[in-house]
Design a protein around this motif. Structure first.
Motif, PDB file in Angstrom:
ATOM      1  N   MET A 106       1.078  -1.212   0.038  1.00  0.00           N
ATOM      2  CA  MET A 106       0.073   0.024   0.045  1.00  0.00           C
ATOM      3  C   MET A 106       0.747   1.322  -0.157  1.00  0.00           C
ATOM      4  O   MET A 106       0.516   2.282  -0.948  1.00  0.00           O
ATOM      5  CB  MET A 106      -0.864   0.054   1.339  1.00  0.00           C
ATOM      6  CG  MET A 106      -2.043   1.005   1.311  1.00  0.00           C
ATOM      7  SD  MET A 106      -2.980   0.518   2.884  1.00  0.00           S
ATOM      8  CE  MET A 106      -3.504  -1.119   2.455  1.00  0.00           C
ATOM      9  N   VAL A 107       1.849   1.332   0.862  1.00  0.00           N
ATOM     10  CA  VAL A 107       2.844   2.574   0.837  1.00  0.00           C
ATOM     11  C   VAL A 107       3.545   2.731  -0.310  1.00  0.00           C
ATOM     12  O   VAL A 107       3.703   3.764  -0.796  1.00  0.00           O
ATOM     13  CB  VAL A 107       3.813   2.289   2.428  1.00  0.00           C
ATOM     14  CG1 VAL A 107       4.680   3.185   2.164  1.00  0.00           C
ATOM     15  CG2 VAL A 107       2.905   2.642   3.576  1.00  0.00           C
ATOM     16  N   GLU A 108       3.967   1.447  -1.041  1.00  0.00           N
ATOM     17  CA  GLU A 108       4.788   1.927  -2.245  1.00  0.00           C
ATOM     18  C   GLU A 108       3.976   2.230  -3.253  1.00  0.00           C
ATOM     19  O   GLU A 108       4.531   3.183  -4.016  1.00  0.00           O
ATOM     20  CB  GLU A 108       5.539   0.318  -2.758  1.00  0.00           C
ATOM     21  CG  GLU A 108       6.572  -0.172  -1.646  1.00  0.00           C
ATOM     22  CD  GLU A 108       7.100  -1.448  -2.098  1.00  0.00           C
ATOM     23  OE1 GLU A 108       8.382  -1.738  -2.050  1.00  0.00           O
ATOM     24  OE2 GLU A 108       6.350  -2.390  -2.593  1.00  0.00           O
ATOM     25  N   ARG A 109       2.714   1.840  -3.354  1.00  0.00           N
ATOM     26  CA  ARG A 109       2.072   2.506  -4.637  1.00  0.00           C
ATOM     27  C   ARG A 109       1.478   3.669  -4.314  1.00  0.00           C
ATOM     28  O   ARG A 109       1.571   4.536  -5.358  1.00  0.00           O
ATOM     29  CB  ARG A 109       0.806   1.423  -4.995  1.00  0.00           C
ATOM     30  CG  ARG A 109      -0.063   1.383  -3.918  1.00  0.00           C
ATOM     31  CD  ARG A 109      -1.520   0.619  -4.659  1.00  0.00           C
ATOM     32  NE  ARG A 109      -2.621   0.498  -3.490  1.00  0.00           N
ATOM     33  CZ  ARG A 109      -2.901  -0.419  -2.991  1.00  0.00           C
ATOM     34  NH1 ARG A 109      -2.136  -1.690  -3.017  1.00  0.00           N
ATOM     35  NH2 ARG A 109      -3.659  -0.317  -1.743  1.00  0.00           N
ATOM     36  N   THR A 110       1.295   4.120  -3.108  1.00  0.00           N
ATOM     37  CA  THR A 110       0.915   5.469  -2.603  1.00  0.00           C
ATOM     38  C   THR A 110       1.960   6.359  -2.733  1.00  0.00           C
ATOM     39  O   THR A 110       1.958   7.452  -3.080  1.00  0.00           O
ATOM     40  CB  THR A 110       0.212   5.279  -1.465  1.00  0.00           C
ATOM     41  OG1 THR A 110      -0.892   4.503  -1.330  1.00  0.00           O
ATOM     42  CG2 THR A 110      -0.217   6.962  -0.956  1.00  0.00           C
ATOM     43  N   SER A 111       3.223   6.065  -2.359  1.00  0.00           N
ATOM     44  CA  SER A 111       4.385   6.921  -2.420  1.00  0.00           C
ATOM     45  C   SER A 111       4.779   7.160  -4.065  1.00  0.00           C
ATOM     46  O   SER A 111       5.323   8.168  -4.210  1.00  0.00           O
ATOM     47  CB  SER A 111       5.595   6.198  -1.878  1.00  0.00           C
ATOM     48  OG  SER A 111       5.493   5.899  -0.452  1.00  0.00           O
ATOM     49  N   GLY A 112       4.716   5.836  -4.943  1.00  0.00           N
ATOM     50  CA  GLY A 112       4.711   6.120  -6.125  1.00  0.00           C
ATOM     51  C   GLY A 112       4.004   7.250  -6.653  1.00  0.00           C
ATOM     52  O   GLY A 112       4.516   8.198  -7.401  1.00  0.00           O
ATOM     53  N   THR A 113       2.568   7.379  -6.304  1.00  0.00           N
ATOM     54  CA  THR A 113       1.795   8.539  -6.828  1.00  0.00           C
ATOM     55  C   THR A 113       2.131   9.856  -6.241  1.00  0.00           C
ATOM     56  O   THR A 113       2.219  10.703  -6.843  1.00  0.00           O
ATOM     57  CB  THR A 113       0.313   8.120  -6.528  1.00  0.00           C
ATOM     58  OG1 THR A 113      -0.057   7.024  -7.127  1.00  0.00           O
ATOM     59  CG2 THR A 113      -0.545   9.159  -6.671  1.00  0.00           C
ATOM     60  N   LEU A 114       2.519   9.609  -5.091  1.00  0.00           N
ATOM     61  CA  LEU A 114       2.994  10.980  -4.195  1.00  0.00           C
ATOM     62  C   LEU A 114       4.297  11.438  -5.038  1.00  0.00           C
ATOM     63  O   LEU A 114       4.422  12.843  -5.455  1.00  0.00           O
ATOM     64  CB  LEU A 114       3.375  10.893  -2.816  1.00  0.00           C
ATOM     65  CG  LEU A 114       2.179  10.830  -1.902  1.00  0.00           C
ATOM     66  CD1 LEU A 114       2.585  10.354  -0.517  1.00  0.00           C
ATOM     67  CD2 LEU A 114       1.793  12.425  -1.932  1.00  0.00           C
ATOM     68  N   VAL A 115       5.391  10.847  -5.324  1.00  0.00           N
ATOM     69  CA  VAL A 115       6.371  11.045  -6.007  1.00  0.00           C
ATOM     70  C   VAL A 115       6.134  11.825  -7.261  1.00  0.00           C
ATOM     71  O   VAL A 115       6.687  12.807  -8.024  1.00  0.00           O
ATOM     72  CB  VAL A 115       7.338  10.276  -6.063  1.00  0.00           C
ATOM     73  CG1 VAL A 115       8.634  10.494  -7.094  1.00  0.00           C
ATOM     74  CG2 VAL A 115       8.016   9.704  -4.713  1.00  0.00           C
ATOM     75  N   ASP A 116       5.298  11.252  -7.992  1.00  0.00           N
ATOM     76  CA  ASP A 116       4.547  11.627  -9.476  1.00  0.00           C
ATOM     77  C   ASP A 116       4.124  12.985  -9.364  1.00  0.00           C
ATOM     78  O   ASP A 116       4.558  13.938 -10.191  1.00  0.00           O
ATOM     79  CB  ASP A 116       3.892  10.790  -9.937  1.00  0.00           C
ATOM     80  CG  ASP A 116       4.514   9.389 -10.689  1.00  0.00           C
ATOM     81  OD1 ASP A 116       5.801   9.325 -10.608  1.00  0.00           O
ATOM     82  OD2 ASP A 116       3.569   8.492 -11.045  1.00  0.00           O
ATOM     83  N   LEU A 117       3.286  13.275  -8.441  1.00  0.00           N
ATOM     84  CA  LEU A 117       2.635  14.512  -8.215  1.00  0.00           C
ATOM     85  C   LEU A 117       3.626  15.436  -7.766  1.00  0.00           C
ATOM     86  O   LEU A 117       3.494  16.722  -8.208  1.00  0.00           O
ATOM     87  CB  LEU A 117       1.409  14.294  -7.181  1.00  0.00           C
ATOM     88  CG  LEU A 117       0.321  13.608  -7.454  1.00  0.00           C
ATOM     89  CD1 LEU A 117      -0.591  13.087  -6.368  1.00  0.00           C
ATOM     90  CD2 LEU A 117      -0.521  14.268  -8.756  1.00  0.00           C
ATOM     91  N   LEU A 118       4.501  15.080  -6.739  1.00  0.00           N
ATOM     92  CA  LEU A 118       5.626  16.290  -6.340  1.00  0.00           C
ATOM     93  C   LEU A 118       6.406  16.611  -7.585  1.00  0.00           C
ATOM     94  O   LEU A 118       6.566  17.616  -7.471  1.00  0.00           O
ATOM     95  CB  LEU A 118       6.398  15.709  -5.159  1.00  0.00           C
ATOM     96  CG  LEU A 118       5.433  15.545  -3.898  1.00  0.00           C
ATOM     97  CD1 LEU A 118       6.297  14.616  -2.978  1.00  0.00           C
ATOM     98  CD2 LEU A 118       5.113  16.790  -3.379  1.00  0.00           C
ATOM     99  N   SER A 119       6.865  15.629  -8.337  1.00  0.00           N
ATOM    100  CA  SER A 119       7.580  15.929  -9.565  1.00  0.00           C
ATOM    101  C   SER A 119       6.874  16.919 -10.296  1.00  0.00           C
ATOM    102  O   SER A 119       7.549  17.914 -10.888  1.00  0.00           O
ATOM    103  CB  SER A 119       8.087  14.413 -10.074  1.00  0.00           C
ATOM    104  OG  SER A 119       8.860  14.960 -11.300  1.00  0.00           O
ATOM    105  N   ASP A 120       5.728  16.547 -10.708  1.00  0.00           N
ATOM    106  CA  ASP A 120       4.844  17.457 -11.649  1.00  0.00           C
ATOM    107  C   ASP A 120       4.889  18.978 -10.890  1.00  0.00           C
ATOM    108  O   ASP A 120       4.852  19.992 -11.490  1.00  0.00           O
ATOM    109  CB  ASP A 120       3.448  16.868 -11.807  1.00  0.00           C
ATOM    110  CG  ASP A 120       3.295  15.658 -12.829  1.00  0.00           C
ATOM    111  OD1 ASP A 120       4.562  15.465 -13.485  1.00  0.00           O
ATOM    112  OD2 ASP A 120       2.427  14.992 -12.991  1.00  0.00           O
ATOM    113  N   ALA A 121       4.396  18.892  -9.690  1.00  0.00           N
ATOM    114  CA  ALA A 121       4.421  20.293  -9.013  1.00  0.00           C
ATOM    115  C   ALA A 121       5.586  20.938  -9.046  1.00  0.00           C
ATOM    116  O   ALA A 121       5.651  22.424  -9.246  1.00  0.00           O
ATOM    117  CB  ALA A 121       3.830  19.986  -7.639  1.00  0.00           C
TER     118      ALA A 121
END
Length: 143
Positions: free
Chosen positions: A119-134
């Motif tokens: 759960m944490v790995e997939r959620t962290s992946g999404t967070l990193v993608d969003l942070l990278s875009d921001a």
């Protein structure tokens, strides 16, 4: 577990210097201690370094300047209410089961730690993608 995984994902994405991750509990039960041995073993088996993590208690006075506070479950979210304008559930960013609690595997078996890691790995992946875009949009805005 989430701190270790998110920090590693940020390093892998080249964002370690751009995003700071801290981790703390809402209670003081384990301050200064290493993480649960089962959590550490699960992380280590998956290739993460859990050795540096130490438990801390959240200090609301340090919330100044924090862009986002992520709570692992509804109880933590309630405990953190009002400390920052940006307090959200960690799984608000989970592409599967968005918005639910991260279950506490402490009183269960090893399988619970594996479930939380997934759960944490997939959620962290999404967070990193969003942070990278921001961060990319922020850099573009400064040009």
């Amino acid at each position: 577990m989430a701190h270790v995984v998110l920090e590693a994902a940020l390093v892998d994405a080249g964002l370690a210097g751009a995003v700071e991750v801290t981790s703390s509990g809402t209670g003081d039960w384990h301050v200064g201690n290493r993480m649960d041995r089962r959590a550490a073993a699960t992380l280590t088996a998956a290739g993460y370094d859990a050795s540096r993590h130490r438990a801390r208690q959240f200090d609301p006075s340090s919330a100044q300047g924090i862009d986002l506070v992520l709570a692992m479950d509804g109880d933590n979210l309630a405990d953190l209410g009002g400390v920052s304008p940006r307090v959200m559930l960690f799984r608000a960013f989970d592409p599967v089961g968005t918005g639910g609690d991260v279950p506490d595997p402490y009183y269960g078996g090893d399988a619970g730690f594996e479930e939380v890691l997934t759960m944490v790995e997939r959620t962290s992946g999404t967070l990193v993608d969003l942070l990278s875009d921001a961060l990319a949009r922020s850099r573009e805005g400064r040009r």
